[in-house]
Design an enzyme around this catalytic site. Structure first.
Site, PDB file in Angstrom:
ATOM      1  N   ASP A   1      -1.368  12.022  13.345  1.00  0.00           N
ATOM      2  CA  ASP A   1      -2.640  11.608  12.243  1.00  0.00           C
ATOM      3  C   ASP A   1      -3.063  10.351  12.370  1.00  0.00           C
ATOM      4  O   ASP A   1      -3.393   9.679  11.263  1.00  0.00           O
ATOM      5  CB  ASP A   1      -1.687  11.530  11.012  1.00  0.00           C
TER       6      ASP A   1
ATOM      7  N   GLY B   1       1.480   5.071   1.675  1.00  0.00           N
ATOM      8  CA  GLY B   1       0.836   5.720   2.933  1.00  0.00           C
ATOM      9  C   GLY B   1       1.632   7.067   2.686  1.00  0.00           C
ATOM     10  O   GLY B   1       1.799   7.428   1.530  1.00  0.00           O
TER      11      GLY B   1
ATOM     12  N   GLY C   1       0.454  -1.068   0.311  1.00  0.00           N
ATOM     13  CA  GLY C   1       0.246  -0.007   0.874  1.00  0.00           C
ATOM     14  C   GLY C   1       0.671   1.310   0.582  1.00  0.00           C
ATOM     15  O   GLY C   1       2.197   1.022  -0.074  1.00  0.00           O
TER      16      GLY C   1
ATOM     17  N   MET D   1       3.895   9.137   3.618  1.00  0.00           N
ATOM     18  CA  MET D   1       5.080   9.446   3.288  1.00  0.00           C
ATOM     19  C   MET D   1       6.183   8.375   2.103  1.00  0.00           C
ATOM     20  O   MET D   1       7.031   8.851   1.619  1.00  0.00           O
ATOM     21  CB  MET D   1       6.170   9.043   5.192  1.00  0.00           C
TER      22      MET D   1
ATOM     23  N   VAL E   1       4.753   1.373   1.211  1.00  0.00           N
ATOM     24  CA  VAL E   1       4.960  -0.118   1.851  1.00  0.00           C
ATOM     25  C   VAL E   1       4.674  -1.383   1.245  1.00  0.00           C
ATOM     26  O   VAL E   1       3.850  -1.498   0.109  1.00  0.00           O
ATOM     27  CB  VAL E   1       3.824  -0.120   2.855  1.00  0.00           C
TER      28      VAL E   1
END
Lengths: 288, 233
Positions: free
Chosen positions: A144, A35, A33, A37, A40
């Site tokens: 977050d 994210g 996935g 930043m 992954v």
């Protein structure tokens, strides 16, 4: 060179983004996935023969200070609610990466689409609060918090993910307005209470809630002065609700207190009421 | 900022935008060459698809557009805080077309040696289905990758690494044959294929960021352009 068709364009994008792990012990398996930043990946640790989650941080997705921080934050936080970091390094092209435990489970936002019982929702929320309180005690703000960043494991684990925007106490307030709309506190500069606001917004996503929990969610998302001072205080109020005690979010008058006591001790109240009723009936029939 | 991160995300750029606005004529020519190299195909495609211009007319207007970038110092008016460069350029094209009738008698300008015939052929077949805006973005992506590939090929030739580039061409521009098949075709070991391909991809990434760095004027803009290029929605 022949013109680049759509397929070539797509392959070139992959080629540019795919991390070169040839100098590491990891082998890419798939993309897990994206994210805030970076991306992954699921990777195989060739030394320990186990799968890990490998996060590659993308400079194009975040300013440099955020990229340096996430692995450091995670390494500092050893807690059952936080995914442990195994390893970290730098790719030959300069991108940073770190490997962590591969968590396979369900994101909270997905789980909430199903009908989770109130007890289960509160268990999850309580654990998230506890993890956040732990992080705050270590001087780390998450910044977050949202259901998408909470992962539920197959054995009841509740893990808080994506610490890419986290702020270490030693950093000082960077003044950055970070987080996700709908879960971000309205105040311009945040301290631990900004995370409390996000927790309140998460609780709000767990509706339907009884009135006392609605009041707790409101207090967690209230203005700074009226808000819970810490995640621990919010968790304590949840505990009070679970125990059937008065919650600080609901001012309690004498009648409400009696009603809550009766509701909490239903069996004892029933026995006393039956005794009083029996005595009254006996008095009425026999005059004694 | 440390050295590895500079490689990952070059912050010291030779901005073509700033060069195109420079008082120095050589620097200005360099900047305009880079900007036109990246944008002439998107401009031509936009004129064909959005403004429904015929090939000849679109080619003339594309030439006119890049001539006006210089004459009217259009890039001098660009403010990255307000819009992306691609959005700004589309607005400029719209203005150019709106004024086309008034300039009907203008002299045709051939300042740039663009291969319009190749662009016409490449656009053929997509005309009916494509959205002009999406096509503009895609053409821009193609142009940036093409520029990055050209630079990498030049570098490989200079450094005697032609095979590194040939492997990238065969694998990422081809239909992804197996490493074993590539090893056999090039007469090298599979590990050499892996290593040389990894080098080429790494250097392609650096080259892509170098091109993007030249087409932007701030880190934030570079970050946005990189995301638009590498992770389009």
């Amino acid at each position: 060179m022949k013109p680049l068709d759509d397929a070539a364009l797509s392959r070139l994008r992959e080629a540019v983004l795919e991390p070169d792990l040839s100098a590491t012990r990891y082998r890419l398996i798939s993309v897990a996935g994206k994210g805030g930043m970076g991306t992954v990946y699921v990777a195989e640790d060739s030394v320990l023969s186990r799968r890990v989650a490998l996060k590659v941080l993308e400079p194009m997705r975040a300013p440099d200070p955020f990229l340096r921080r996430e692995a450091q934050v995670l390494a500092r936080l050893e807690h059952p609610g936080i995914v442990p970091v195994h390893d970290a390094g730098e790719l030959p092209d300069g991108r940073r990466w770190y490997a962590m435990k591969l968590v396979q489970g369900e994101r909270l936002d997905h789980a909430l689409r199903r009908k989770l019982g109130l007890g289960e929702r509160l268990r999850i929320f309580r654990q998230v609060c506890e993890t956040v309180a732990f992080a705050h005690a270590q001087g780390v703000l998450h910044r977050d918090l949202k259901p998408q960043n909470v992962m539920l494991g197959p054995f009841g684990e509740v893990l808080l993910l994506d610490w890419g925007l986290a702020l270490l106490g030693t950093d000082g307030d960077d003044g950055a307005r970070v987080g996700t709309e709908g879960f971000r506190a309205p105040e311009a500069r945040g301290d631990a209470r900004a995370d409390v606001y996000s927790l309140g917004a998460i609780l709000g996503q767990m509706r339907p809630l009884p009135p006392a929990l609605e009041a707790i969610a409101r207090k967690a998302t209230a203005t700074l002065d009226a808000r819970y001072p810490s995640a621990a205080a919010l968790a304590d109020d949840i505990d009070r609700f679970v125990e059937g005690d008065a919650v600080t979010a609901v001012p309690e008058g004498p009648f409400r207190k009696i009603a809550r006591m009766l509701s909490r001790h239903r069996v004892a109240a029933g026995i006393v009421a039956a005794y009083v009723l029996g005595r009254g009936l006996l008095f009425f029939l026999t005059g004694r | 900022m440390d050295e590895p991160l500079v490689r990952a995300f070059p912050v010291t750029r030779r901005s073509a935008l700033e060069a195109a606005r420079s008082a120095d004529s050589a620097e200005r020519a360099r900047g305009l060459r880079t900007v036109s190299e990246a944008y002439w195909r998107p401009v031509y495609g936009y004129l064909r698809l959005h403004w429904k211009k015929q090939h000849e007319d679109a080619a003339d207007l594309t030439q006119e557009f890049f001539a006006q970038l210089v004459d009217k110092d259009l890039l001098g008016r660009f403010d990255p805080a307000k819009a992306r460069l691609r959005t700004f350029l589309r607005v400029c094209i719209d203005g150019l077309v709106a004024n086309q009738a008034r300039a009907a008698n203008r002299q045709k300008r051939r300042a740039h040696a663009f291969d319009f015939e190749a662009a016409r052929v490449a656009l053929g077949g997509r005309e009916a289905a494509a959205s002009p805006d999406a096509e503009f973005e895609k053409e821009w992506s193609r142009a940036v990758f093409a520029m990055a590939l050209e630079r990498l090929r030049d570098r490989c030739q200079r450094e005697g690494k032609e095979q590194h580039f040939a492997l990238l061409e065969a694998y990422d521009l081809g239909d992804r044959p197996s490493y074993a098949a590539l090893a056999e075709r090039f007469g090298i070991a599979v590990t050499d294929v892996t290593n040389r391909l990894a080098w080429s991809r790494r250097e392609l990434r650096a080259s892509v960021f170098e091109v993007l760095g030249e087409l932007t004027s701030s880190d934030e803009e570079l970050r946005e352009e990189a995301r638009a290029l590498l992770e389009p929605e």
